[in-house]
Design a protein around this motif. Structure first.
Motif, PDB file in Angstrom:
ATOM      1  N   HIS A  89      43.120 116.616 -16.290  1.00 46.63           N
ATOM      2  CA  HIS A  89      44.520 116.869 -15.934  1.00 46.63           C
ATOM      3  C   HIS A  89      45.481 116.975 -17.169  1.00 46.63           C
ATOM      4  O   HIS A  89      44.960 115.870 -17.929  1.00 46.63           O
ATOM      5  N   ALA A  90      46.648 117.252 -17.063  1.00 46.21           N
ATOM      6  CA  ALA A  90      47.615 116.982 -17.985  1.00 46.21           C
ATOM      7  C   ALA A  90      47.976 115.612 -17.867  1.00 46.21           C
ATOM      8  O   ALA A  90      47.911 114.781 -16.833  1.00 46.21           O
ATOM      9  N   GLY A  91      48.251 115.125 -19.322  1.00 49.84           N
ATOM     10  CA  GLY A  91      48.782 113.661 -19.035  1.00 49.84           C
ATOM     11  C   GLY A  91      49.969 113.414 -19.928  1.00 49.84           C
ATOM     12  O   GLY A  91      50.378 114.081 -20.728  1.00 49.84           O
ATOM     13  N   ILE A  92      50.976 112.659 -19.526  1.00 51.96           N
ATOM     14  CA  ILE A  92      52.336 112.458 -20.038  1.00 51.96           C
ATOM     15  C   ILE A  92      52.199 111.129 -20.651  1.00 51.96           C
ATOM     16  O   ILE A  92      51.678 110.160 -19.845  1.00 51.96           O
ATOM     17  N   PHE A  93      52.707 110.895 -21.777  1.00 56.74           N
ATOM     18  CA  PHE A  93      52.585 109.474 -22.527  1.00 56.74           C
ATOM     19  C   PHE A  93      54.070 109.099 -22.857  1.00 56.74           C
ATOM     20  O   PHE A  93      54.495 110.319 -23.306  1.00 56.74           O
ATOM     21  N   ILE A  94      54.349 107.965 -22.617  1.00 58.08           N
ATOM     22  CA  ILE A  94      55.640 107.584 -23.189  1.00 58.08           C
ATOM     23  C   ILE A  94      55.228 107.014 -24.281  1.00 58.08           C
ATOM     24  O   ILE A  94      54.245 106.214 -24.364  1.00 58.08           O
ATOM     25  N   VAL A  95      56.006 107.292 -25.474  1.00 54.83           N
ATOM     26  CA  VAL A  95      55.887 106.697 -26.884  1.00 54.83           C
ATOM     27  C   VAL A  95      57.166 106.037 -27.274  1.00 54.83           C
ATOM     28  O   VAL A  95      58.332 106.526 -27.077  1.00 54.83           O
ATOM     29  N   SER A  96      56.876 104.849 -27.813  1.00 56.22           N
ATOM     30  CA  SER A  96      58.046 103.647 -28.095  1.00 56.22           C
ATOM     31  C   SER A  96      57.634 103.345 -29.597  1.00 56.22           C
ATOM     32  O   SER A  96      56.761 103.337 -30.037  1.00 56.22           O
ATOM     33  N   ASP A  97      58.983 103.028 -30.112  1.00 54.74           N
ATOM     34  CA  ASP A  97      58.800 102.588 -31.529  1.00 54.74           C
ATOM     35  C   ASP A  97      58.546 100.974 -31.471  1.00 54.74           C
ATOM     36  O   ASP A  97      57.893 100.522 -32.423  1.00 54.74           O
ATOM     37  N   THR A  98      58.732 100.480 -30.343  1.00 56.23           N
ATOM     38  CA  THR A  98      58.259  98.889 -30.416  1.00 56.23           C
ATOM     39  C   THR A  98      57.686  98.733 -28.962  1.00 56.23           C
ATOM     40  O   THR A  98      58.297  99.164 -28.053  1.00 56.23           O
ATOM     41  N   TYR A  99      57.024  97.758 -28.700  1.00 55.77           N
ATOM     42  CA  TYR A  99      56.455  97.159 -27.609  1.00 55.77           C
ATOM     43  C   TYR A  99      57.481  96.556 -26.766  1.00 55.77           C
ATOM     44  O   TYR A  99      57.893  95.584 -27.429  1.00 55.77           O
ATOM     45  N   VAL A 101      52.586 107.938 -15.290  1.00 57.27           N
ATOM     46  CA  VAL A 101      52.190 108.463 -16.461  1.00 57.27           C
ATOM     47  C   VAL A 101      50.773 107.997 -16.816  1.00 57.27           C
ATOM     48  O   VAL A 101      50.326 106.911 -16.554  1.00 57.27           O
ATOM     49  N   ALA A 102      50.219 108.939 -17.777  1.00 57.01           N
ATOM     50  CA  ALA A 102      48.737 108.435 -18.227  1.00 57.01           C
ATOM     51  C   ALA A 102      48.682 107.386 -19.214  1.00 57.01           C
ATOM     52  O   ALA A 102      47.838 106.660 -19.127  1.00 57.01           O
ATOM     53  N   GLY A 103      49.862 107.068 -19.662  1.00 62.11           N
ATOM     54  CA  GLY A 103      49.870 105.750 -20.718  1.00 62.11           C
ATOM     55  C   GLY A 103      51.244 105.550 -21.288  1.00 62.11           C
ATOM     56  O   GLY A 103      52.127 106.315 -21.468  1.00 62.11           O
ATOM     57  N   TYR A 104      51.140 104.202 -21.947  1.00 61.51           N
ATOM     58  CA  TYR A 104      52.711 103.802 -22.564  1.00 61.51           C
ATOM     59  C   TYR A 104      51.888 103.511 -23.980  1.00 61.51           C
ATOM     60  O   TYR A 104      50.996 102.709 -24.311  1.00 61.51           O
ATOM     61  N   LEU A 105      52.339 104.457 -25.118  1.00 67.18           N
ATOM     62  CA  LEU A 105      51.986 104.047 -26.513  1.00 67.18           C
ATOM     63  C   LEU A 105      53.090 103.587 -27.489  1.00 67.18           C
ATOM     64  O   LEU A 105      54.090 104.042 -27.143  1.00 67.18           O
ATOM     65  N   VAL A 106      52.641 102.983 -28.226  1.00 68.64           N
ATOM     66  CA  VAL A 106      53.750 102.384 -29.275  1.00 68.64           C
ATOM     67  C   VAL A 106      53.078 102.947 -30.791  1.00 68.64           C
ATOM     68  O   VAL A 106      52.153 102.904 -31.101  1.00 68.64           O
TER      69      VAL A 106
END
Length: 158
Positions: free
Chosen positions: A109-119, A132-137
């Motif tokens: 299924h579709a995944g939404i990831f939040i992407v950030s510059d810093t953790y 969401v599917a994940g939190y990415l840095v």
């Protein structure tokens, strides 16, 4: 080795289309190269409003949403995106019959990831609590997205 690389290709694991929602598009060179090679369809939205418009008419397998956008927070965008992106998995009028209705919740299924510059712990907790599917840095590579779809080594008996 050739069969290994084929088995790990994006399309073989169900990633055909990726949408990146970020005002700074030059951070995704890995994704652009894959799209130029025909490995994946890639679409950019530079703000939240264009992402919402796209989500209403387009089915993607992965959405990478920057936590900070010019017109809104990426977290605010999640609320607007989620209903379109996640409902597209089971509503044949939105996306076609991708999965059987008797197996809702199973399969790709579709995944939404939040992407950030810093953790930031608060941001990770907020992202994961929203479903969401994940939190990415950053930096984000295709390998990170690929890893979210690779079959796990552990098998579960029914």
């Amino acid at each position: 080795m050739d069969s290994f690389s084929h088995d790990n290709s994006l399309r073989s694991i169900g990633i055909n289309e990726i949408v990146i929602v970020d005002a700074t598009c030059d951070r995704y060179g890995d994704f652009v190269q894959a799209a130029q090679a025909g490995e994946v369809g890639l679409h950019f939205c530079v703000d939240g409003r264009s992402a919402v418009r796209l989500s209403r008419r387009f089915r993607a397998d992965a959405w990478l949403v920057a936590s900070d956008l010019p017109d809104m927070s990426g977290f605010d965008l999640l609320d607007m995106l989620s209903s379109h992106v996640l409902q597209g998995d089971v509503d044949p009028l939105l996306s076609g019959a991708r999965i059987s209705l008797d197996r809702v919740g199973h399969g790709r299924h579709a995944g939404i990831f939040i992407v950030s510059d810093t953790y930031r712990l608060e941001d990770e907790q907020r992202a994961l609590a929203s479903g969401v599917a994940g939190y990415l840095v950053r930096p984000i590579t295709l390998d990170v997205i690929r890893a979210t779809r690779m079959p796990s080594e552990v098998s579960v008996l029914s």
